[in-house]
Design a protein around this motif. Structure first.
Motif, PDB file in Angstrom:
ATOM      1  N   VAL A 215      56.091  49.167  17.519  1.00 31.58           N
ATOM      2  CA  VAL A 215      57.033  50.279  17.368  1.00 31.58           C
ATOM      3  C   VAL A 215      57.259  51.019  18.685  1.00 31.58           C
ATOM      4  CG1 VAL A 215      57.507  52.429  16.151  1.00 31.58           C
ATOM      5  CG2 VAL A 215      56.613  50.475  14.908  1.00 31.58           C
TER       6      VAL A 215
ATOM      7  N   ILE B 248      60.876  51.076  20.673  1.00 33.29           N
ATOM      8  CA  ILE B 248      61.564  52.334  20.950  1.00 33.29           C
ATOM      9  C   ILE B 248      61.652  52.569  22.457  1.00 33.29           C
ATOM     10  CG2 ILE B 248      61.424  54.848  20.665  1.00 33.29           C
ATOM     11  CD1 ILE B 248      60.260  54.338  17.896  1.00 33.29           C
TER      12      ILE B 248
ATOM     13  N   MET C  90      55.900  54.377  26.684  1.00 42.19           N
ATOM     14  CA  MET C  90      55.938  55.036  25.380  1.00 42.19           C
ATOM     15  C   MET C  90      54.576  54.875  24.717  1.00 42.19           C
ATOM     16  SD  MET C  90      57.557  56.530  22.848  1.00 42.19           S
ATOM     17  CE  MET C  90      59.312  56.495  23.142  1.00 42.19           C
ATOM     18  N   GLY C  91      53.980  56.014  24.320  1.00 40.99           N
ATOM     19  CA  GLY C  91      52.645  55.962  23.720  1.00 40.99           C
ATOM     20  C   GLY C  91      52.714  55.628  22.241  1.00 40.99           C
ATOM     21  N   ALA C  92      51.539  55.584  21.606  1.00 35.71           N
ATOM     22  CA  ALA C  92      51.471  55.241  20.191  1.00 35.71           C
ATOM     23  C   ALA C  92      52.215  56.278  19.351  1.00 35.71           C
ATOM     24  CB  ALA C  92      50.019  55.167  19.748  1.00 35.71           C
ATOM     25  N   VAL C  93      52.773  55.822  18.224  1.00 27.45           N
ATOM     26  CA  VAL C  93      53.401  56.757  17.282  1.00 27.45           C
ATOM     27  C   VAL C  93      52.379  57.084  16.182  1.00 27.45           C
ATOM     28  CG1 VAL C  93      55.707  55.894  17.761  1.00 27.45           C
ATOM     29  CG2 VAL C  93      54.402  54.922  15.863  1.00 27.45           C
ATOM     30  N   SER C  94      52.773  57.959  15.265  1.00 29.87           N
ATOM     31  CA  SER C  94      51.852  58.396  14.210  1.00 29.87           C
ATOM     32  C   SER C  94      51.320  57.214  13.393  1.00 29.87           C
ATOM     33  CB  SER C  94      52.576  59.370  13.280  1.00 29.87           C
ATOM     34  OG  SER C  94      51.903  59.440  12.042  1.00 29.87           O
TER      35      SER C  94
ATOM     36  N   MET D  19      53.001  55.156  10.128  1.00 33.28           N
ATOM     37  CA  MET D  19      53.221  53.710  10.120  1.00 33.28           C
ATOM     38  C   MET D  19      52.429  53.019   9.019  1.00 33.28           C
ATOM     39  SD  MET D  19      55.629  53.002  11.966  1.00 33.28           S
ATOM     40  CE  MET D  19      55.535  51.252  11.599  1.00 33.28           C
TER      41      MET D  19
END
Lengths: 307, 449
Positions: free
Chosen positions: A250, A254, A263-267, A271
């Motif tokens: 993800v 993005i 871009m760092g990790a998303v929630s 997910m």
């Protein structure tokens, strides 16, 4: 994206808590009370806020007590408004949980003087920060593990009662099982599990862990004992897939799309819910394809649901 | 804040002296009104919780629209673009609910819960990605969850007004069609109405309400305003048009109260206070509503019970005098005889005689005897006649054994309306002299046996 000890703890905690949610969730689903899970996950907020205001701390015990009372209150009030006020069941539930959630938001705003409590933390959870804890094992991993153990024992001990109460409340009554008491006990169990899960996945995502893995399992089998096992598997798989996609595919996609480097990790919690949904759709598609091909389709679909 | 300051502030608010207050009051209250109106149809379709799923399902659309806009170099904050994203993903969510319901054993409520949580989870994940975009311009997206009622802009208010006008007009023009859809879907279909299309139009109105409401008042409030005012209005009327008007008014007033309270106490979140105001109106309606409210229903049940008891007494007196062949007003009947007629205790009978005497239907003689007045006799005659007509009907046409008819007739006599009594007379082809009381069928039975 490299795998660290934090990732391990996120996955371990996530697996434990989502399995703990899937157990009461399965019976909510069978009782056709899925939206009660949604209602409870909103409505425990004032219970928690009052526990904060009274105890002035973020200890687990007052929170659990507050949540259990609020959860039971939601279920009973919904029932009363539905039966005595002759309001449609869905609307009665909507009125109760919206009102309680609003009350919770107001109380949290008032409590924020005394204790550090951020509404968005309760809503989304803070899995990524909560696992950074003192000691060899993070506190929320222990809480989640205890919750899973308690739910597992309860479900195994009351397996027959829960099953009969879910499938045939009338039969339950003749067998001397109080079906409405079982439902209320299930409500309390769900509320307590929800408040433990708040720490990791947040209130609104609890509902995903309650309903989606059991729904996926229901697609695979029509036997309760098998469905129970598959629910646990689906819950675990959703968590692992969810966290992996949150730290790899993800953010990468993005990042490419918006041209953002690093871009760092998303929630992860978000997910995990999304992965649970994807898993459901994949299983739905596969079971549809298989059953269309299989000649025993008719027999399978008319087979009575038994455990 | 001193009391004087408080009053001054309240006055400023109520006289709409601040531009900002005017915007917020206007936007929130018009939103509340139109959500109440549209929610009425949603409630009657038993689809209230669909609004919940819909509003949660808009979140990934909002986030995705933001990302796409950023990717092609537009401003991610373009409001119409975000609203289009919200609408598309909301509709996709509802579509998925229908799909799951159609293609699996999964029940309706489970499908709603599933779509709600999965879409919302994905939306949260996307928002955490947006927060990492350079420029830190993602702050506005939070408003889609909590709303920003207190800092509503003129643009938001205009969006709400336009949507409210559209939805209000839609509900007004399609009022008859929606009524049919809510109460008798199958009849509507059989009469050639495009039921599917009407359903889609209704859902479309809900989608519009939801997306304009999200930005202005927040996700929670949208759901609450679709559900709470209509549910409260149901307690005041059994008819659709008044219910819709009352729901609109409740939505309007809750928003006014909520915005005013949160302006006076700036620490309180406006959206939540609006919901609590709505909950207050719901609670009041639940108890005091004139149609379905608990208090009025209790009174109604009590008066029905009292009437039942009174009618039992009158009939008992009539039948006692009839057996003796002394049927006339003022003829005393010993209470001892009445005691044999029904399973009532001395106290119950005495209390019943007292309350019936107050109404001027009987006169009590020193507790040992009781007599019918002229009015009481006329009333008793009517009751006994209904009772016996029904007994005869049951004996003649429903083939009920004579020993059973008394109890059945006992239950129905209080509910027979004059038209049905006329009909019974016609059917039975008895003497039509008004006021004629048929003979007791039990008497015939005794004679025969």
């Amino acid at each position: 994206m490299s795998w660290t000890e934090i990732d391990t703890w996120i996955v371990v905690t996530g697996v434990l808590i989502s399995m703990a949610c899937a157990l009461p969730g399965l019976f909510l689903l069978l009782n056709k009370q899925s939206m009660l899970g949604d209602a409870i996950s909103h409505a425990v907020l004032p219970g928690i806020a009052i526990a904060f205001l009274v105890s002035g701390s973020r200890d687990v015990f007052p929170m659990v007590l507050g949540a259990a009372i609020a959860g039971l209150f939601t279920a009973v009030l919904t029932q009363v408004i539905h039966e005595r006020g002759r309001v449609d069941a869905g609307a009665a539930m909507g009125v109760v949980f919206c009102s309680l959630f609003a009350l919770g938001l107001v109380l949290i705003r008032m409590a924020s003087d005394k204790v550090d409590l951020d509404p968005s933390c309760v809503l989304y959870g803070a899995l990524e920060t909560a696992v950074i804890d003192v000691g060899p094992v993070p506190g929320i991993a222990i809480h989640s593990g205890v919750m899973l153990a308690v739910n597992l024992v309860l479900v195994l001990v009351f397996y027959k009662e829960l099953k009969v109460a879910a499938f045939d409340p009338a039969l339950a009554t003749t067998l001397g099982i109080n079906a409405s008491l079982m439902r209320q006990a299930l409500t309390v169990m769900t509320s307590i599990t929800a408040v433990i899960a708040f720490e990791s996945v947040g209130s609104i995502l609890v509902i995903a862990m309650l309903i989606v893995p059991p729904a996926t399992a229901m697609l695979i089998s029509r036997r309760l004992s098998v469905v129970l096992l598959w629910s646990l598997v689906a819950a675990g798989a959703s968590v692992i897939l969810g966290h992996l996609s949150a730290i790899t595919i993800v953010p990468w996609t993005i990042g490419k799309l918006t041209g953002t480097a690093n871009m760092g990790a998303v929630s992860s919690a978000g997910m995990m819910a999304a992965a649970a949904g994807m898993l459901f759709l994949v299983v739905l598609a596969v079971t549809k394809a298989v059953s269309r091909r299989s000649t025993g389709h008719e027999a399978a679909s008319t087979q009575a649901v038994t455990g | 804040m001193s009391l004087d300051d408080f009053v001054v502030q309240l006055w400023r608010l109520l006289t709409l002296q601040d531009y900002n207050t005017r915007i917020v009051l206007l936007g929130a209250s018009v939103f509340g009104a139109v959500a109440g109106l549209t929610g009425t149809f949603l409630l009657l379709r038993k689809r209230s919780l669909l609004g919940d799923t819909l509003s949660h399902a808009t979140l990934p659309g909002v986030a995705a629209a933001f990302l796409v806009a950023s990717a092609v170099g537009w401003s991610g904050k373009s409001l119409p673009l975000l609203m289009i994203g919200a609408g598309l993903s909301g509709v996709a969510g509802i579509g998925l609910v229908l799909l799951i319901r159609h293609y699996s054993y999964i029940k309706d409520d489970a499908a709603l819960a599933l779509v709600l949580s999965v879409f919302f989870g994905f939306g949260v994940a996307l928002i955490t990605a947006i927060q990492q975009l350079p420029g830190g311009n993602a702050a506005g997206l939070d408003h889609f969850i909590y709303g920003k009622t207190a800092s509503m802009t003129a643009t938001d208010a205009w969006f709400i007004l336009a949507a409210a006008f559209g939805c209000g007009l839609g509900c007004f023009l399609l009022f008859k069609e929606f009524t049919l859809l809510c109460f008798d879907e199958h009849f509507a279909g059989a009469s050639g109405w495009p039921v599917r299309l009407l359903d889609v139009v209704l859902m479309g109105l809900v989608v519009i309400i939801t997306i304009v409401g999200l930005q202005a008042v927040g996700l929670l409030l949208v759901v609450a305003m679709l559900i709470i005012p209509p549910a409260a209005a149901r307690f005041w009327s059994e008819r659709l048009a008044p219910t819709a008007i009352i729901a609109t008014a409740f939505g309007f007033v809750s928003s006014l109260v909520g915005v005013t309270a949160s302006a006076l106490f700036p620490r309180l979140p406006a959206g939540a206070v609006i919901v609590l105001a709505g909950a207050f109106f719901f609670g009041v309606s639940l108890i005091f509503g004139t149609r379905r409210g608990l208090f009025f229903r209790m009174l109604e049940q009590r008066s029905a019970r009292e009437r039942l008891q009174r009618e039992h007494l009158l009939r008992a007196i009539y039948e006692c005098s009839e057996t003796k062949g002394e049927l006339a007003a003022g003829m005393p009947v010993p209470t001892a005889d009445l005691m044999l007629k029904r399973p009532w205790t001395h106290r119950e009978l005495a209390r019943e005689i007292e309350s019936t005497a107050k109404r001027g239907l009987v006169v009590s003689g020193d507790g040992q005897a009781v007599a019918l007045t002229n009015r009481g006799l006329a009333e008793a005659r009517r009751l006994v006649r209904n009772h016996r007509l029904w007994e005869i009907y049951l004996l003649t046409y429903a083939d009920v054994a004579a020993s059973q008819v008394d109890r059945d007739a006992d239950r129905i006599e209080h509910a027979l309306d004059p038209r049905l009594v006329d009909e019974l007379e016609d059917i039975l082809d008895r003497e039509r002299k008004s006021g004629f009381v048929p003979r007791d069928p039990h008497h015939d039975l005794e004679v025969k046996s």
